[in-house]
Design an enzyme around this catalytic site. Sequence first.
Site, PDB file in Angstrom:
ATOM      1  CD  GLU A 224      -2.634   1.054   2.708  1.00  0.00           C
ATOM      2  OE1 GLU A 224      -3.289   2.049   3.065  1.00  0.00           O
ATOM      3  OE2 GLU A 224      -2.657  -0.032   3.321  1.00  0.00           O
ATOM      4  CG  ASP A 226      -1.687   4.925   3.147  1.00  0.00           C
ATOM      5  OD1 ASP A 226      -2.610   4.435   2.485  1.00  0.00           O
ATOM      6  OD2 ASP A 226      -1.295   4.433   4.221  1.00  0.00           O
ATOM      7  CD  GLU A 229      -3.867   7.147   5.559  1.00  0.00           C
ATOM      8  OE1 GLU A 229      -4.862   6.485   5.925  1.00  0.00           O
ATOM      9  OE2 GLU A 229      -2.714   6.923   5.959  1.00  0.00           O
ATOM     10  CG  HIS A 240       1.636   1.049   4.878  1.00  0.00           C
ATOM     11  ND1 HIS A 240       1.710   0.910   6.245  1.00  0.00           N
ATOM     12  CD2 HIS A 240       0.912   2.186   4.669  1.00  0.00           C
ATOM     13  CE1 HIS A 240       1.063   1.895   6.839  1.00  0.00           C
ATOM     14  NE2 HIS A 240       0.576   2.693   5.903  1.00  0.00           N
TER      15      HIS A 240
END
Length: 438
Positions: A224, A226, A229, A240
């Site tokens: 992942e 991101d 956010e 991640h």
Amino acid sequence: MATLVGILVSLFALEVALEIGTQTSESHPSLSWELNGQRQTGSIVIDSNWRWLHDSGTTNCYDGNEWSSDLCPDPEKCSQNCYLEGADYSGTYGISSSGNSLQLGFVTKGSYSTNIGSRVYLLKDENTYATFKLKNKEFTFTADVSNLPCGLNGALYFVAMPADGGKSKYPLAKPGAKYGMGYCDAQCPHDMKFINGEANILDWKPSSNDENAGAGRYGTCCTEMDIWEANSQATAYTVHACSKNARCEGTECGDDDGRYNGICDKDGCDFNSWRWGNKTFFGPNLIVDSSKPVTVVTQFIGDPLTEIRRIYVQGGKVIQNSFTNISGVASVDSITDAFCNENKVATGDTNDFKAKGGMSGFSKALDTEVVLVLSLWDDHTANMLWLDSTYPTDSSALGASRGPCAITSGEPKDVESASANASVKFSDIKFGAIDSTY
């Protein structure tokens, strides 16, 4: 004979596959975007977890946060008995689009239910997610989080989920990408109702504080990134890595006390300006003014990947990312191995980022194409305090302060009541060569 057995197994799997409902037609909201300066005609699809799941009539296979024991006594019969329904995007989910702009509403009161948040994916065509190869590329979009208070997260990110929603590999996943199947992320979520097309009903436990969610025996893990956010008070971008992308169980998921024994780096390595020493950079009326739309540029430098850089554009002005200003970490404005290793030492956090291969491991994981996810959600586990407040709440350690929100903020029942009309807007999605999209 072995071939014949394989054919029979495949035919059986197709026979009992999750079916597609016919009570609401599936019409994907359009969303255009740019690839290498060329306009792409795309659309979005809502995740299968949000959809009505019922038998051949109107009896729920999943009601509230529990499975029907009659229709779903086991995973196979559940797939055989149940239909995944089409979506009324605006009426049920509060989702609207126009041109290159998408708005996700928070609380939507429909004819039969109240919906909280949503998660959608960018489609290339009716049956396939748009996929991206990130290394040596730049991803840009405009976000408006002015209507998101503490406790909410308007997120835009990439995950290594299958482009067809798993349909070709897992015959049970018949609805595929057209109906938003196949989700996975680095938290190895156990709340997915279907994983690889199979109902996740074994050991299902309804949530104690979320009337719509629960958790099954299996999780679904994948790498992942991101990109964004954020709410109006705080923002972070986070890497991640996972050692593999797979359905997981128990230790492999990093469950319970084995958080750092799983196949994914759940903590990740994040860049949050407030957390790393600049409390005047992002927020209402600050350098990056969250009360107004802002264009967000993320650059993936190198192949192998060595650095992830962030640039903002607002009011016609290019704004370079903030620099770190904390003890034990060199003054930097991007994510690299050195930054991640130094901040893990400085904060005393477990360096699972390094254990999972660091930037090299993440770079290898990005050899797999990734899918774009856009979502709006509240947090029934930690009240979003890890993004916008102090977390853990009783900690005074370096890095524990992540944003200005109170440690009492973010309780979902409070946010859903007081900020039902919250929303996030994403627009102007662009992908191309470094320094070409802003």
